[in-house]
Write an enzyme that holds these catalytic residues in place. Structure first.
Site, PDB file in Angstrom:
ATOM      1  N   LYS A 162       0.824  -1.205   0.000  1.00  0.00           N
ATOM      2  CA  LYS A 162       0.000   0.000   0.000  1.00  0.00           C
ATOM      3  C   LYS A 162       0.870   1.271   0.000  1.00  0.00           C
ATOM      4  O   LYS A 162       0.613   2.216  -0.751  1.00  0.00           O
ATOM      5  CB  LYS A 162      -0.915  -0.011   1.226  1.00  0.00           C
ATOM      6  CG  LYS A 162      -1.852  -1.223   1.307  1.00  0.00           C
ATOM      7  CD  LYS A 162      -2.701  -1.162   2.562  1.00  0.00           C
ATOM      8  CE  LYS A 162      -3.435  -2.460   2.858  1.00  0.00           C
ATOM      9  NZ  LYS A 162      -4.354  -2.877   1.813  1.00  0.00           N
ATOM     10  N   LYS A 176      -1.928   2.874   9.800  1.00  0.00           N
ATOM     11  CA  LYS A 176      -2.280   2.370  11.130  1.00  0.00           C
ATOM     12  C   LYS A 176      -2.062   0.859  11.112  1.00  0.00           C
ATOM     13  O   LYS A 176      -2.895   0.103  10.643  1.00  0.00           O
ATOM     14  CB  LYS A 176      -3.734   2.702  11.462  1.00  0.00           C
ATOM     15  CG  LYS A 176      -4.013   2.866  12.970  1.00  0.00           C
ATOM     16  CD  LYS A 176      -3.777   1.638  13.821  1.00  0.00           C
ATOM     17  CE  LYS A 176      -4.831   0.586  13.620  1.00  0.00           C
ATOM     18  NZ  LYS A 176      -4.582  -0.623  14.494  1.00  0.00           N
ATOM     19  N   PRO A 177      -0.886   0.395  11.599  1.00  0.00           N
ATOM     20  CA  PRO A 177      -0.648  -1.051  11.612  1.00  0.00           C
ATOM     21  C   PRO A 177      -1.446  -1.730  12.718  1.00  0.00           C
ATOM     22  O   PRO A 177      -1.879  -1.086  13.682  1.00  0.00           O
ATOM     23  CB  PRO A 177       0.862  -1.149  11.881  1.00  0.00           C
ATOM     24  CG  PRO A 177       1.190   0.096  12.636  1.00  0.00           C
ATOM     25  CD  PRO A 177       0.250   1.161  12.131  1.00  0.00           C
ATOM     26  N   GLY A 230     -11.149  -7.824   7.994  1.00  0.00           N
ATOM     27  CA  GLY A 230     -12.315  -8.682   7.879  1.00  0.00           C
ATOM     28  C   GLY A 230     -13.540  -7.927   7.394  1.00  0.00           C
ATOM     29  O   GLY A 230     -13.581  -6.691   7.390  1.00  0.00           O
ATOM     30  N   CYS A 285      -5.177 -14.494   3.859  1.00  0.00           N
ATOM     31  CA  CYS A 285      -6.482 -14.372   3.213  1.00  0.00           C
ATOM     32  C   CYS A 285      -6.659 -15.373   2.083  1.00  0.00           C
ATOM     33  O   CYS A 285      -7.783 -15.649   1.674  1.00  0.00           O
ATOM     34  CB  CYS A 285      -6.682 -12.953   2.686  1.00  0.00           C
ATOM     35  SG  CYS A 285      -6.734 -11.707   3.985  1.00  0.00           S
ATOM     36  N   GLU A 384     -14.249 -18.689   6.984  1.00  0.00           N
ATOM     37  CA  GLU A 384     -12.820 -18.480   7.169  1.00  0.00           C
ATOM     38  C   GLU A 384     -12.401 -18.736   8.611  1.00  0.00           C
ATOM     39  O   GLU A 384     -12.941 -18.141   9.538  1.00  0.00           O
ATOM     40  CB  GLU A 384     -12.446 -17.052   6.766  1.00  0.00           C
ATOM     41  CG  GLU A 384     -10.956 -16.788   6.779  1.00  0.00           C
ATOM     42  CD  GLU A 384     -10.592 -15.413   6.261  1.00  0.00           C
ATOM     43  OE1 GLU A 384      -9.583 -15.303   5.551  1.00  0.00           O
ATOM     44  OE2 GLU A 384     -11.319 -14.447   6.563  1.00  0.00           O
ATOM     45  N   LYS A 454     -16.947 -10.571  -4.683  1.00  0.00           N
ATOM     46  CA  LYS A 454     -17.960 -10.868  -3.673  1.00  0.00           C
ATOM     47  C   LYS A 454     -17.520 -10.306  -2.312  1.00  0.00           C
ATOM     48  O   LYS A 454     -17.040  -9.167  -2.237  1.00  0.00           O
ATOM     49  CB  LYS A 454     -18.257 -12.379  -3.626  1.00  0.00           C
ATOM     50  CG  LYS A 454     -18.793 -12.928  -4.949  1.00  0.00           C
ATOM     51  CD  LYS A 454     -19.449 -14.293  -4.825  1.00  0.00           C
ATOM     52  CE  LYS A 454     -18.507 -15.408  -4.580  1.00  0.00           C
ATOM     53  NZ  LYS A 454     -19.130 -16.744  -4.721  1.00  0.00           N
ATOM     54  N   GLY A 457     -13.862  -8.493  -1.128  1.00  0.00           N
ATOM     55  CA  GLY A 457     -13.393  -7.122  -1.202  1.00  0.00           C
ATOM     56  C   GLY A 457     -13.645  -6.432  -2.514  1.00  0.00           C
ATOM     57  O   GLY A 457     -14.337  -6.949  -3.401  1.00  0.00           O
ATOM     58  N   GLU A 461      -4.747  -4.371  -4.844  1.00  0.00           N
ATOM     59  CA  GLU A 461      -3.371  -4.050  -4.512  1.00  0.00           C
ATOM     60  C   GLU A 461      -2.511  -4.488  -5.691  1.00  0.00           C
ATOM     61  O   GLU A 461      -2.948  -5.268  -6.534  1.00  0.00           O
ATOM     62  CB  GLU A 461      -2.924  -4.798  -3.251  1.00  0.00           C
ATOM     63  CG  GLU A 461      -3.671  -4.403  -1.999  1.00  0.00           C
ATOM     64  CD  GLU A 461      -3.239  -5.214  -0.798  1.00  0.00           C
ATOM     65  OE1 GLU A 461      -3.217  -4.649   0.294  1.00  0.00           O
ATOM     66  OE2 GLU A 461      -2.935  -6.419  -0.949  1.00  0.00           O
TER      67      GLU A 461
END
Length: 497
Positions: A162, A176-177, A230, A285, A384, A454, A457, A461
């Site tokens: 990112k 913001k990690p 999530g 993911c 998941e 779906k 997301g 990236e």
């Protein structure tokens, strides 16, 4: 607790003073505190965003030539490569992932900076085929202050995917990690400063996602949100983003099918399943968490898979021989255990694993690598886990494998394993997912768009798509032959539109 080092947020080119409330970061393999970090409150968040907005307007970064951005980001890549061992040690300690994984993954991360630096240098505008004596140029300009919310599973990799794109496009970036594994990202501030990035262009703000992350995303003056997390986090943020007309990229969950066909050698098929399912202890993911195995391969595959999983070396992540490390937290252990219990209640058979465990001192958040034989509509096969608990499903045909592969709300990644060329393309074409690998899994490159469909997301990236998502298109229309005669007494050749 006073002996624990503190790592503050990186704001305007320096580490800030500690906040009154701090967060303790644990080594999940030992439960030993690694550091404390700031829990940044809303007032401070608002001040950081306000300062960042001023920086965007006044910093030379926004107006910098592409060659200047290229030079600084390339230098940052060189510095990161030179310092990579310290980042490997940090990532291993804060994630509990084996050092062999971290060494392999982090060695490639500088490539993301190099790719986006190069893309900024060569990316071209356009001239449209505008009607008449008019030239229309299209240029891409930075968005403004962008907010990046990054997760714990690949702290440095996902942040750099990112950050690289956002900085290359000329934005001011606030990261913001995850509060569970923030230390490697917080260490990036001085590195980029050493590379020549102007102070204030990269801000790294720590805190809880439910507080600090929420405050950042709710600020009405930010220009974009890029979230990896999530679906619940997305649903909490998206309404506010929509209200403020802030665009979002969201890389969310997945339930990747691993589609295994009888033309594959059984040993190769098992190796494919092990790599897809258990890298990062299943905390990715695109974890291959559904093994969809053709019945002609199934029995032999199942026997060898169970043998190989039972032989995994699980333990100290700093040991070069360790193959499976910890999961991130006690909550992650509990989530894995709950999935196992539900799977058994639904008639699933635990072939191996299925239990929480610890290190030799009785510490650490470990869960045994687990294979559960189950049916395609079970909770385990559809939802998941984000842990090392894998569903094994027998399928009777190619058509059934494709149907089951598509029968979840997720559509991020999938892999197809076959030596039949025609079958490989037929199945890949039939699977609905943002990324489909043929005879591979987890393969990633800075040039390759990464993102799902779906509930997995929206947006991408990596690649040109990511770079352009951090820009807005400006159309400049230059008239050199259309006269403004509309309201003359005798109108000739007037043009409207």
């Amino acid at each position: 607790m006073s002996d624990i080092p503190h790592t503050s947020s990186w704001v305007d080119g320096q580490y800030t003073p500690p906040t009154s409330t701090t967060i303790t970061v644990l080594n999940p393999a030992t439960e030993i505190p690694l550091a404390t970090i700031n829990a940044t409150p809303q007032e401070t968040v608002n001040e950081i965003v306000t300062t960042s907005l001023k920086t965007f307007q006044t910093s030379p970064w926004r107006q910098a030539d592409a060659s200047a951005r290229f030079t600084i980001l390339s230098k940052a890549a060189t510095l990161l490569r030179a310092r990579i061992n310290e980042f490997i040690a940090l990532e291993t300690a804060q994630t509990g992932r084996p050092i062999r994984e971290m060494r392999a993954q982090l060695s490639r991360i500088p490539e993301w900076l190099e790719y986006f630096a190069s893309l900024a240098r060569v990316h071209e505008g356009r001239v449209t085929p505008f009607k008449g004596a008019v030239i229309n140029t299209l240029t891409r300009i930075p968005l403004g202050v962008v907010v990046l919310i990054t997760p714990y599973n690949h702290p440095l990799l996902i942040a750099m995917k990112k950050i690289g794109a956002a900085l290359a496009a000329g934005n001011v970036v606030i990261v913001k990690p995850s509060e569970l594994a923030p230390l490697s990202v917080l260490r990036l501030g001085p590195l980029f400063q050493d590379a020549g990035l102007p102070d204030g262009v990269l801000q790294i703000v720590s805190g809880y996602g439910r507080d600090t992350g929420k405050y950042l995303c709710e600020h009405p003056k930010i220009a974009k949100i890029d979230l990896t997390g999530g679906i619940a986090t997305y649903r909490a943020i998206a309404p506010i983003a929509a209200l403020n007309m802030v665009p979002m990229t969201a890389e969310l969950g997945g339930k990747a099918p691993v589609c295994l066909f009888p033309s594959m050698n059984v040993a190769t098929a098992v190796k494919a399943a092990l790599f897809a399912g258990f890298i990062a202890s299943g905390q990715t993911c695109v974890t291959g968490s559904r093994l969809l195995v053709h019945s002609d391969l199934y029995d032999e595959f199942k026997a060898l898979l169970e043998e190989r999983v039972r032989a995994f070396r699980m333990g100290d992540p700093t040991d070069e021989r360790t193959q499976i490390g910890s999961v991130i937290s006690a909550a992650a252990v509990e989530r894995c255990a709950t999935f196992v219990s539900r799977a058994v209640a639904e008639g699933g058979k635990v072939l191996c694993g299925g239990n929480a465990t610890t290190n030799a001192e009785g510490k650490g958040f470990f869960f045994e690598p687990t294979i559960i034989e189950t049916h395609a509509t079970s909770d385990l096969a559809c939802n998941e886990v984000f842990g090392p608990v894998i569903a094994l499903v027998r399928c009777e045909s190619e058509e059934e494998i494709v149907r089951i592969a598509n029968d979840t709300p997720y559509a991020l990644g999938a892999s197809v394993w076959t030596n039949d060329f025609t079958q490989a393309h037929q199945v890949a074409d039939g699977i609905e997912a943002g990324i489909v690998w043929i005879n591979g899994h987890h393969l990633n490159d800075p040039s390759s768009p990464w993102g799902g469909f779906k509930e997995s997301g929206l947006g991408k990236e990596n690649g040109i798509e990511a770079y352009e998502s951090y820009t807005k298109v400006k159309s400049t229309v230059m008239n050199y032959g259309v006269a403004p005669v509309w309201f003359d007494d005798e109108v000739a050749g007037a043009r409207y539109g």
